[in-house]
Design a protein around this motif. Structure first.
Motif, PDB file in Angstrom:
ATOM      1  N   LEU A 138       0.826  -1.206   0.000  1.00 52.33           N
ATOM      2  CA  LEU A 138       0.000   0.000   0.000  1.00 52.33           C
ATOM      3  C   LEU A 138       0.860   1.255   0.000  1.00 52.33           C
ATOM      4  O   LEU A 138       0.550   2.238  -0.687  1.00 52.33           O
ATOM      5  CB  LEU A 138      -0.935   0.003   1.215  1.00 52.33           C
ATOM      6  N   MET A 139       1.944   1.237   0.768  1.00 54.99           N
ATOM      7  CA  MET A 139       2.836   2.395   0.791  1.00 54.99           C
ATOM      8  C   MET A 139       3.456   2.642  -0.579  1.00 54.99           C
ATOM      9  O   MET A 139       3.559   3.792  -1.036  1.00 54.99           O
ATOM     10  CB  MET A 139       3.940   2.201   1.828  1.00 54.99           C
ATOM     11  N   ALA A 140       3.869   1.563  -1.258  1.00 56.18           N
ATOM     12  CA  ALA A 140       4.441   1.717  -2.596  1.00 56.18           C
ATOM     13  C   ALA A 140       3.411   2.325  -3.542  1.00 56.18           C
ATOM     14  O   ALA A 140       3.738   3.185  -4.379  1.00 56.18           O
ATOM     15  CB  ALA A 140       4.915   0.362  -3.127  1.00 56.18           C
ATOM     16  N   ASP A 141       2.148   1.905  -3.399  1.00 53.72           N
ATOM     17  CA  ASP A 141       1.074   2.470  -4.230  1.00 53.72           C
ATOM     18  C   ASP A 141       0.924   3.966  -3.981  1.00 53.72           C
ATOM     19  O   ASP A 141       0.784   4.755  -4.926  1.00 53.72           O
ATOM     20  CB  ASP A 141      -0.259   1.781  -3.912  1.00 53.72           C
ATOM     21  N   HIS A 142       0.937   4.335  -2.705  1.00 57.37           N
ATOM     22  CA  HIS A 142       0.754   5.750  -2.361  1.00 57.37           C
ATOM     23  C   HIS A 142       1.882   6.616  -2.925  1.00 57.37           C
ATOM     24  O   HIS A 142       1.645   7.692  -3.461  1.00 57.37           O
ATOM     25  CB  HIS A 142       0.682   5.921  -0.840  1.00 57.37           C
ATOM     26  N   TRP A 143       3.107   6.139  -2.774  1.00 56.45           N
ATOM     27  CA  TRP A 143       4.239   6.908  -3.298  1.00 56.45           C
ATOM     28  C   TRP A 143       4.147   7.034  -4.818  1.00 56.45           C
ATOM     29  O   TRP A 143       4.464   8.079  -5.387  1.00 56.45           O
ATOM     30  CB  TRP A 143       5.562   6.246  -2.907  1.00 56.45           C
ATOM     31  N   ARG A 144       3.699   5.982  -5.474  1.00 52.60           N
ATOM     32  CA  ARG A 144       3.575   6.019  -6.938  1.00 52.60           C
ATOM     33  C   ARG A 144       2.528   7.052  -7.362  1.00 52.60           C
ATOM     34  O   ARG A 144       2.738   7.826  -8.304  1.00 52.60           O
ATOM     35  CB  ARG A 144       3.206   4.628  -7.466  1.00 52.60           C
ATOM     36  N   GLY A 182      -1.302   8.369 -15.939  1.00 56.76           N
ATOM     37  CA  GLY A 182      -0.548   7.416 -15.133  1.00 56.76           C
ATOM     38  C   GLY A 182      -1.028   7.390 -13.696  1.00 56.76           C
ATOM     39  O   GLY A 182      -1.141   6.320 -13.080  1.00 56.76           O
ATOM     40  N   ALA A 183      -1.320   8.587 -13.141  1.00 53.95           N
ATOM     41  CA  ALA A 183      -1.805   8.662 -11.761  1.00 53.95           C
ATOM     42  C   ALA A 183      -3.175   8.004 -11.631  1.00 53.95           C
ATOM     43  O   ALA A 183      -3.458   7.339 -10.622  1.00 53.95           O
ATOM     44  CB  ALA A 183      -1.872  10.118 -11.310  1.00 53.95           C
ATOM     45  N   ALA A 184      -4.029   8.179 -12.641  1.00 50.74           N
ATOM     46  CA  ALA A 184      -5.358   7.563 -12.603  1.00 50.74           C
ATOM     47  C   ALA A 184      -5.248   6.042 -12.606  1.00 50.74           C
ATOM     48  O   ALA A 184      -5.989   5.342 -11.901  1.00 50.74           O
ATOM     49  CB  ALA A 184      -6.187   8.036 -13.798  1.00 50.74           C
ATOM     50  N   GLN A 185      -4.302   5.506 -13.390  1.00 55.58           N
ATOM     51  CA  GLN A 185      -4.093   4.058 -13.392  1.00 55.58           C
ATOM     52  C   GLN A 185      -3.520   3.599 -12.054  1.00 55.58           C
ATOM     53  O   GLN A 185      -3.885   2.532 -11.545  1.00 55.58           O
ATOM     54  CB  GLN A 185      -3.141   3.663 -14.515  1.00 55.58           C
ATOM     55  N   ALA A 186      -2.635   4.404 -11.475  1.00 58.37           N
ATOM     56  CA  ALA A 186      -2.062   4.065 -10.169  1.00 58.37           C
ATOM     57  C   ALA A 186      -3.142   4.023  -9.094  1.00 58.37           C
ATOM     58  O   ALA A 186      -3.088   3.180  -8.182  1.00 58.37           O
ATOM     59  CB  ALA A 186      -0.977   5.071  -9.799  1.00 58.37           C
ATOM     60  N   VAL A 187      -4.124   4.928  -9.174  1.00 63.07           N
ATOM     61  CA  VAL A 187      -5.245   4.920  -8.232  1.00 63.07           C
ATOM     62  C   VAL A 187      -6.022   3.609  -8.370  1.00 63.07           C
ATOM     63  O   VAL A 187      -6.376   2.963  -7.372  1.00 63.07           O
ATOM     64  CB  VAL A 187      -6.174   6.124  -8.478  1.00 63.07           C
ATOM     65  N   ALA A 188      -6.301   3.205  -9.622  1.00 64.32           N
ATOM     66  CA  ALA A 188      -7.034   1.961  -9.848  1.00 64.32           C
ATOM     67  C   ALA A 188      -6.255   0.766  -9.310  1.00 64.32           C
ATOM     68  O   ALA A 188      -6.819  -0.127  -8.656  1.00 64.32           O
ATOM     69  CB  ALA A 188      -7.318   1.784 -11.341  1.00 64.32           C
ATOM     70  N   ASP A 189      -4.937   0.743  -9.568  1.00 70.75           N
ATOM     71  CA  ASP A 189      -4.105  -0.359  -9.070  1.00 70.75           C
ATOM     72  C   ASP A 189      -4.114  -0.411  -7.542  1.00 70.75           C
ATOM     73  O   ASP A 189      -4.209  -1.490  -6.938  1.00 70.75           O
ATOM     74  CB  ASP A 189      -2.658  -0.185  -9.563  1.00 70.75           C
ATOM     75  N   HIS A 190      -4.037   0.762  -6.925  1.00 75.22           N
ATOM     76  CA  HIS A 190      -4.010   0.829  -5.457  1.00 75.22           C
ATOM     77  C   HIS A 190      -5.303   0.300  -4.852  1.00 75.22           C
ATOM     78  O   HIS A 190      -5.276  -0.504  -3.911  1.00 75.22           O
ATOM     79  CB  HIS A 190      -3.788   2.274  -5.017  1.00 75.22           C
ATOM     80  N   LEU A 191      -6.436   0.733  -5.390  1.00 75.38           N
ATOM     81  CA  LEU A 191      -7.714   0.271  -4.840  1.00 75.38           C
ATOM     82  C   LEU A 191      -7.896  -1.226  -5.091  1.00 75.38           C
ATOM     83  O   LEU A 191      -8.526  -1.923  -4.286  1.00 75.38           O
ATOM     84  CB  LEU A 191      -8.872   1.073  -5.441  1.00 75.38           C
ATOM     85  N   GLY A 192      -7.326  -1.726  -6.182  1.00 73.69           N
ATOM     86  CA  GLY A 192      -7.370  -3.157  -6.424  1.00 73.69           C
ATOM     87  C   GLY A 192      -6.570  -3.929  -5.388  1.00 73.69           C
ATOM     88  O   GLY A 192      -6.965  -5.022  -4.953  1.00 73.69           O
ATOM     89  N   HIS A 193      -5.427  -3.360  -4.953  1.00 74.67           N
ATOM     90  CA  HIS A 193      -4.618  -3.993  -3.905  1.00 74.67           C
ATOM     91  C   HIS A 193      -5.306  -3.872  -2.537  1.00 74.67           C
ATOM     92  O   HIS A 193      -5.241  -4.808  -1.726  1.00 74.67           O
ATOM     93  CB  HIS A 193      -3.243  -3.328  -3.828  1.00 74.67           C
ATOM     94  N   ALA A 194      -5.909  -2.719  -2.289  1.00 68.99           N
ATOM     95  CA  ALA A 194      -6.539  -2.481  -0.982  1.00 68.99           C
ATOM     96  C   ALA A 194      -7.818  -3.295  -0.812  1.00 68.99           C
ATOM     97  O   ALA A 194      -8.166  -3.684   0.305  1.00 68.99           O
ATOM     98  CB  ALA A 194      -6.837  -0.990  -0.809  1.00 68.99           C
TER      99      ALA A 194
END
Length: 227
Positions: A187-193, A205-217
């Motif tokens: 989760l921390m790696a997602d937030h930094w990204r 890129g940030a929008a995709q990172a948000v989607a990836d993060h919520l998928g991990h969370a």
């Protein structure tokens, strides 16, 4: 016979009074008796209207007489919204998936329409606090601040209030999820990204990172990729 006014009519009149007088947060409305006389309605209608406005987070009732009488305008729309969302989640008329999908839409739109760069400062400060968090609750508290910073990037106060309400609604669930995972490194790696892509003004890129993060969370949910 004149049709009796309902409390909805009184609410509309109070809203017009607020707008016409240019009242803002912290200003005081006239007392119940004065409002009833000015609006030409019964005090019970005024009382009911003020009770509804207080529930909605528009005013805060104050006891007193003379200059201290009358409700005070407040600014906490997210509180009423959070209460409503929690009720719907509790009765299963609203799913966790719907809450997360709404978060996804807000955050993806915010990172692609940055109008308030100060949101980045909030995100960075929250990241540093998350790194130092000693337990799941502290981590989630600062995680909430991080994502509020994301919403604030848009400069849209309604989006920010909605995000705060959404996070209040699922706060306990988030703490339990972090405790169950037993780790926060992904989760921390997602937030930094997310932070770094926003700072680089890479909205897609940030929008995709948000989607990836919520998928991990929320791995049990299906989170779509960025548009």
């Amino acid at each position: 016979m004149r049709k009796p006014r309902t409390f909805e009519d009184v609410i509309a009149k109070i809203e017009r009074r607020i707008a016409d007088d240019g009242l803002t947060v912290g200003d005081r409305l006239p007392g119940e008796r004065q409002l009833a006389e000015e609006l030409q309605v019964g005090r019970s209608s005024v009382r009911e209207a003020l009770r509804v406005l207080e529930t909605l987070g528009v005013v805060s009732s104050q006891a007193g007489r003379g200059p201290d009488a009358g409700a005070v305008l407040t600014s906490r729309p997210e509180s009423a919204l959070a209460d409503l969302l929690r009720l719907h989640l509790g009765t299963a008329s609203l799913s966790l998936g719907e809450v997360i999908a709404t978060r996804l839409m807000i955050e993806q739109w915010a990172v692609q329409h940055v109008d308030a760069p100060e949101g980045l400062e909030i995100m960075r400060a929250a990241l540093e606090e998350m790194e130092r968090a000693g337990d799941a609750r502290s981590f989630v508290d600062h995680d909430v601040t991080f994502h509020l910073g994301v919403a604030l990037l848009s400069g849209n106060r309604l989006l920010s209030a909605t995000m705060r309400a959404l996070r209040q609604t699922i706060h306990a669930y988030s703490v339990a999820a972090v405790e169950a995972a037993g780790r926060t490194d992904v989760l921390m790696a997602d937030h930094w990204r997310i932070y770094e892509l926003v700072a680089a003004r890479d909205g897609h890129g940030a929008a995709q990172a948000v989607a990836d993060h919520l998928g991990h969370a929320y791995p049990s949910l299906s989170v779509p990729p960025a548009p």
